[in-house]
Each structure stands twice: as C-alpha cells, then as structure tokens.
Design a protein around this motif. Sequence first.
Motif, PDB file in Angstrom:
ATOM      1  N   VAL A 375       0.230   3.348  -1.268  1.00 17.25           N
ATOM      2  CA  VAL A 375      -0.723   3.368  -2.387  1.00 17.25           C
ATOM      3  C   VAL A 375      -2.052   2.698  -2.087  1.00 17.25           C
ATOM      4  CG1 VAL A 375       1.144   3.445  -4.088  1.00 17.25           C
ATOM      5  CG2 VAL A 375       0.243   1.233  -3.367  1.00 17.25           C
ATOM      6  N   ASP A 376      -2.179   2.048  -0.925  1.00 17.99           N
ATOM      7  CA  ASP A 376      -3.420   1.332  -0.605  1.00 17.99           C
ATOM      8  C   ASP A 376      -3.996   1.853   0.708  1.00 17.99           C
ATOM      9  OD1 ASP A 376      -5.088  -1.313  -1.263  1.00 17.99           O
ATOM     10  OD2 ASP A 376      -4.766  -1.243   0.900  1.00 17.99           O
ATOM     11  N   LEU A 377      -5.221   2.392   0.638  1.00 19.31           N
ATOM     12  CA  LEU A 377      -5.839   2.970   1.832  1.00 19.31           C
ATOM     13  C   LEU A 377      -6.079   1.933   2.905  1.00 19.31           C
ATOM     14  CD1 LEU A 377      -8.436   5.556   0.457  1.00 19.31           C
ATOM     15  CD2 LEU A 377      -6.569   6.021   2.044  1.00 19.31           C
ATOM     16  N   THR A 382      -4.777  -0.040   8.271  1.00 25.33           N
ATOM     17  CA  THR A 382      -4.357  -1.148   9.127  1.00 25.33           C
ATOM     18  C   THR A 382      -3.166  -0.755   9.984  1.00 25.33           C
ATOM     19  OG1 THR A 382      -5.158  -2.793   7.537  1.00 25.33           O
ATOM     20  CG2 THR A 382      -3.495  -3.520   9.121  1.00 25.33           C
ATOM     21  N   LYS A 383      -2.257   0.031   9.393  1.00 26.35           N
ATOM     22  CA  LYS A 383      -1.076   0.484  10.135  1.00 26.35           C
ATOM     23  C   LYS A 383      -1.358   1.742  10.955  1.00 26.35           C
ATOM     24  CE  LYS A 383       1.726  -2.716   8.698  1.00 26.35           C
ATOM     25  NZ  LYS A 383       2.873  -2.469   7.841  1.00 26.35           N
ATOM     26  N   ALA A 390      -0.782   8.978   2.871  1.00 28.02           N
ATOM     27  CA  ALA A 390      -0.791   7.534   3.113  1.00 28.02           C
ATOM     28  C   ALA A 390      -1.988   6.881   2.447  1.00 28.02           C
ATOM     29  CB  ALA A 390      -0.806   7.256   4.615  1.00 28.02           C
ATOM     30  N   GLY A 391      -1.709   5.889   1.608  1.00 27.29           N
ATOM     31  CA  GLY A 391      -2.760   5.196   0.876  1.00 27.29           C
ATOM     32  C   GLY A 391      -3.192   5.883  -0.386  1.00 27.29           C
ATOM     33  N   ARG A 392      -2.715   7.129  -0.638  1.00 27.38           N
ATOM     34  CA  ARG A 392      -3.171   7.917  -1.786  1.00 27.38           C
ATOM     35  C   ARG A 392      -2.005   8.566  -2.537  1.00 27.38           C
ATOM     36  NH1 ARG A 392      -5.709  12.398  -0.286  1.00 27.38           N
ATOM     37  NH2 ARG A 392      -6.990  12.510  -2.175  1.00 27.38           N
ATOM     38  N   ALA A 393      -0.802   8.099  -2.322  1.00 30.36           N
ATOM     39  CA  ALA A 393       0.369   8.743  -2.933  1.00 30.36           C
ATOM     40  C   ALA A 393       0.317   8.621  -4.460  1.00 30.36           C
ATOM     41  CB  ALA A 393       1.655   8.114  -2.400  1.00 30.36           C
TER      42      ALA A 393
END
Length: 459
Positions: A375-377, A382-383, A390-393
Amino acid sequence: MRLVNRTFDEIEVGQSAELSRLIKPDDLYGFASVSGNFNPMHLPNEDGNGDGKAESVAPGMFVASLVSAVLGTILPGPGTLYRKQTLEFHERAHAGETLRCTVTVMTKEPDGAVTLRTEIRREGDDALVVSGEARVIAPRKKFDRDNIEVPGLVVQRHRHFEALLERAKPLPALPTAVVCPTDPNSLGGAILAAREGLIVPILIGDPERINATAANMDADISGFGLLPAENDLAAATTACDLVHEGRAAAVMKGHLHTDDLLKPMLDKTRGLRDGRRFTHVFVMDVPGQPEPVMVTDAAINIAPDLATKMDIVQNAIDLALSLGMEPRVGVLSAVETVNPAIQSSIDAALLSKMADRGQIRGGLVEGPLAMDNAVDLGAARTKGLKGGVAGRANVLVVPGLDAGNMLAKQLAFISHAEGAGLVLGARVPVILNSRSDSAMSRLASCAVAALHHAARSHG
C-alpha cells in the motif's frame, strides 16, 4: 518547508507578496472542526438554505486566514505579530475555487509597526473577494530555516461511501430479503436503506418480535413485506426461496448467526450456489486514501487453500469492477519474497502466475507482498518492487480469516475507516452487517450490493 522572513529594516514601502490556495472540501470540514462553526452553508454535503443543493461556501474567516498565512510566512514572515486587521467581504468563495492573496506594504513606523494593504481575489475571473488593511509588528531578527514541519491532518469523512451512495441512488430499489430483523440495529438498517431508495425490504422472521422492535423504535414498517418464520434457519431458507422465485434480488443479515444465515444457501438443491465458493469482502472507506480499499476474506473462509483463494481473488475483482474501480490485487504474506516455509507466500506467487496465464481475469494480481509494500509506494521502491500493484494495491487478499479480521478491525478502530460487508459467490449479493456497524456502513453495504447486482445484470 523553508521559511525566510523580512525584518523591519529590510521592508520597504511598495513591497508585496502573494500566495495562492485551492479550497478543498476537506478544508471546510477541518475549519468547522477547529472553529466550532457548523453552519450548514459551509459544509460540502449539507443543504444550508433549503434549496436542495450543497452550497459549500467557504467561511469568511477561513478565507481571511489566507492573509494571516502570507503575513506569517512571507511578508514580513516568521516573527510577525498582528495588531489590527480590517476586512470587507465583496464576493463569496466556494470549495473548488482557487484564491490568491496579495499583501502590499503601505507604511513603516519607527516603533516597528507596518501597515499593509490586503486583498484576496478569485483566480480565473480575478473577482475581488476580500479587501482590507493589516497592521503588524514586524520582526527585528532574521529567520531562515528549512526544517519546519507541520503534521498533516486527515479529515475523518467517508467520501468514497458518499460517492457510492450517489451512484446507487438512481438504480431501481433492490428487493431484499431481510432475515430476522428482530433488533434495532438490523431493522433500523433496513428502514434507513429503504428510506434512501436503495432497497425494498421483505422482512422474514417472528412477526411479533419484528413488530415489537418497530414499535420500540417508533418506526412504521406497514409498507414492507412481512413473512413469518418459526426460527432463524427457517427464515434463512425462506430468503433462499424468495430468490429462486425471483421476488428477492439480495439477502440481508439480521439478528442471527452468520452460520445459520449461510447454511441454507449452501444447500445443493435449495441453496444459492453459483459455481464459486462463498467469500466475504470488506469494502473499506479509509480516511486519507484516494479510493476504497477491499479486504478479503475476513469472515467466512478460515484457512483457505489455493483453490479457495482463487475464488476469493476473482470474486473481489468482479466486485471492484462493479464499483468502477481498477482492481489492483495485492496478495499478502509476511514477506514479499517466496519462502518455502511460509505457505501464504507460495500461494501468493501461484495466484500471481495464475492471473498472468488468464486463470484469474479482470485485474492485476501480484504477490507475495507484505502489507507495507502493498500500500505504500515508498516502501515498494525501497524493496525494489515494480509493476502496477506494489505500493498501489486497492484489493488486499489476506492469508486467512484471522489476519483479515484483524486488518479490517485495525482499519476501523485505529484508522477510523467505515466498512461495507458483502458475501459473494451466491446467486445474489448477501449483505453481511455486524451489530457494531454505523448507519453509514449499513447504507454503504446496500449501495455496494445494488451496484454489484446492476453490474451483473448487465453482464
């Protein structure tokens, strides 16, 4: 944020500064909360003068606060103290408009006082909204810092549910079998949804208890259908019969256990099976999030295997499409890499590959993802995670019921989210409310059911 002031010695007559700001609906809610001014004229979703429209007029003192912002941050800037302010209001400002505030130095006095002409204009037509004069004490010491931080504010309003309700209201009211509405919460939810034009309730259960509950609520249910049933199981069975007869297009849980509600629906001959497993979806309106967030499955499948998770994902995608969302499914695990010792990570990877091969259709599916990088871009980058999810679910598929229930309740009780609950996989939507649900949650559940039914009816 960097702030630099202009000291009294640096200020010259004729100097000016300006600042532009878009008025957002959340600004009006925030100002109402801080100031205590709850005049409906200033609240985005309220009719303040009885004309049936929300005026969204920005309060005069909110508009005038733009003057204070320029004086306190630019000219003269940090260290400025107010002495006097005159204001004359010429036009009204509204949410969605951008205002430009300009201050111009008129005079300087030996005691450090500075008088400035102040005006606020609406960008676009340059209309004068506010004019006046400010008298301040200018700072004597230089201020130049770039580490000023102000905590962000999240307005706890549920605009996504409000939007869903607006989309659902034009639809035909959904004939809904309400099973055992024998307590104020369940009966009240059905009455409220009927009043909003979302459903047409058909009440099923003990007539004496239902009528007594309505009487205690001082509610009129004479316009609703009322069918008797000896017990909870018989009431749920009657609801299934109404669906088969075409008299009901949705089922709503009342004051009975979920197991008793679903048992007749799972019957192979008289039930409501539709080819997929029954799965549950929470549609969450989380303050501060740009769109609704779905959590599944948090109420039915305790420890789903891969085949069940496939139905969980597909049902959630179908619902997201019904609500006009672009499904981005993050399949959650404790880690974002496949670990043979963590079954949920293996299942997540398989579900992702199944979506790549067309076995799951209609949305993007990625996994395994940990909660942060789902949930966090910033966490996703970072990963080193890429892709469209990823980051936008906006659909979170949990490993099991424990995790889903905890996640949904954390969002509700820590992040102040509202949740609409729906069971999918049956021939009709099954509205699953809990006793602690708010009125907004109950309305949103009916709106989600109506939108999903409409989408399925149109293929």
